[in-house]
Scaffold this motif. Structure first.
Motif, short mmCIF file in Angstrom:
data_model
loop_
_atom_site.label_atom_id
_atom_site.label_comp_id
_atom_site.label_asym_id
_atom_site.label_seq_id
_atom_site.Cartn_x
_atom_site.Cartn_y
_atom_site.Cartn_z
N ASP A 1 0.83 -1.22 0.00
CA ASP A 1 0.00 0.00 0.00
C ASP A 1 0.86 1.27 0.00
O ASP A 1 0.49 2.28 0.58
N VAL A 2 1.99 1.24 -0.70
CA VAL A 2 2.93 2.36 -0.71
C VAL A 2 2.24 3.65 -1.17
O VAL A 2 1.39 3.63 -2.05
N VAL A 3 2.62 4.76 -0.53
CA VAL A 3 2.09 6.09 -0.83
C VAL A 3 3.26 7.02 -1.08
O VAL A 3 4.28 6.96 -0.38
N HIS A 4 3.15 7.87 -2.10
CA HIS A 4 4.19 8.86 -2.40
C HIS A 4 3.54 10.23 -2.49
O HIS A 4 2.59 10.42 -3.26
N ASN A 5 4.03 11.19 -1.70
CA ASN A 5 3.47 12.55 -1.68
C ASN A 5 1.95 12.53 -1.53
O ASN A 5 1.22 13.18 -2.27
N ASP A 6 1.48 11.75 -0.58
CA ASP A 6 0.05 11.61 -0.27
C ASP A 6 -0.77 10.98 -1.40
O ASP A 6 -1.98 11.06 -1.42
N ARG A 7 -0.10 10.39 -2.37
CA ARG A 7 -0.79 9.74 -3.48
C ARG A 7 -0.58 8.22 -3.39
O ARG A 7 0.53 7.74 -3.59
N PRO A 8 -1.63 7.47 -3.05
CA PRO A 8 -1.47 6.01 -2.99
C PRO A 8 -1.40 5.41 -4.38
O PRO A 8 -2.19 5.75 -5.25
N PHE A 9 -0.41 4.58 -4.61
CA PHE A 9 -0.38 3.85 -5.88
C PHE A 9 0.00 2.40 -5.70
O PHE A 9 0.01 1.65 -6.65
N GLY A 10 0.29 1.97 -4.49
CA GLY A 10 0.53 0.56 -4.23
C GLY A 10 1.76 0.01 -4.93
O GLY A 10 2.39 0.68 -5.75
N LEU A 11 2.11 -1.19 -4.58
CA LEU A 11 3.28 -1.85 -5.15
C LEU A 11 3.16 -2.00 -6.66
O LEU A 11 4.12 -1.74 -7.40
N ALA A 12 1.99 -2.40 -7.15
CA ALA A 12 1.82 -2.58 -8.60
C ALA A 12 2.00 -1.26 -9.34
O ALA A 12 2.63 -1.22 -10.41
N GLY A 13 1.48 -0.18 -8.80
CA GLY A 13 1.64 1.13 -9.43
C GLY A 13 3.08 1.59 -9.41
O GLY A 13 3.58 2.17 -10.39
N TYR A 14 3.78 1.33 -8.30
CA TYR A 14 5.19 1.70 -8.20
C TYR A 14 6.02 0.92 -9.22
O TYR A 14 6.87 1.48 -9.92
N ARG A 15 5.73 -0.36 -9.34
CA ARG A 15 6.44 -1.19 -10.32
C ARG A 15 6.19 -0.66 -11.74
O ARG A 15 7.12 -0.58 -12.55
N ALA A 16 4.94 -0.29 -12.04
CA ALA A 16 4.61 0.24 -13.37
C ALA A 16 5.40 1.52 -13.65
O ALA A 16 5.88 1.73 -14.78
N ILE A 17 5.57 2.38 -12.66
CA ILE A 17 6.35 3.61 -12.82
C ILE A 17 7.80 3.27 -13.15
O ILE A 17 8.40 3.85 -14.06
N LEU A 18 8.38 2.33 -12.41
CA LEU A 18 9.76 1.93 -12.65
C LEU A 18 9.93 1.33 -14.04
O LEU A 18 10.90 1.63 -14.74
#
Length: 104
Positions: free
Chosen positions: A27-44
């Motif tokens: 459930d990772v959050v960056h700058n108050d924006r939740p994007f979760g592990l799957a979203g973080y992986r997609a960014i990378l």
């Protein structure tokens, strides 16, 4: 904590996305924006498509128990834009992270 962070950077440099869950919460959050592990992986993955030779180098790392981490990073990279290649460059960034719960 510094050993754990170095292992995380190694995972990024090896593009070992299947191991991200060892370092990043579901459930990772960056700058108050939740994007979760799957979203973080997609960014990378998108970053690597645009900057295929990006590499993270730790210049300075401090880790204070229980969970505060600060690092000065150097990135070497060549950016792709369409069919054009933008010349290689180095960029420095200060990265600070704070976990809300202890990392095992």
């Amino acid at each position: 904590m510094s050993t754990l962070y170095r292992r995380y950077i190694d995972v990024l440099n090896r593009r070992d996305w299947d191991c991200l869950g060892d370092f990043v919460a579901l459930d990772v959050v960056h700058n108050d924006r939740p994007f979760g592990l799957a979203g973080y992986r997609a960014i990378l993955e998108q970053d690597v498509r645009e900057i295929p030779d990006v590499r993270f180098e730790i210049e300075l790392l401090t880790a204070e128990p229980p969970v505060e981490v600060a690092a000065r990073m150097n990135q070497s990279r060549t950016r792709l834009r369409g069919n054009a290649v933008i010349p290689a460059c180095n960029a420095r960034a200060l990265c600070c992270a704070s976990a809300r719960r202890p990392i095992a």
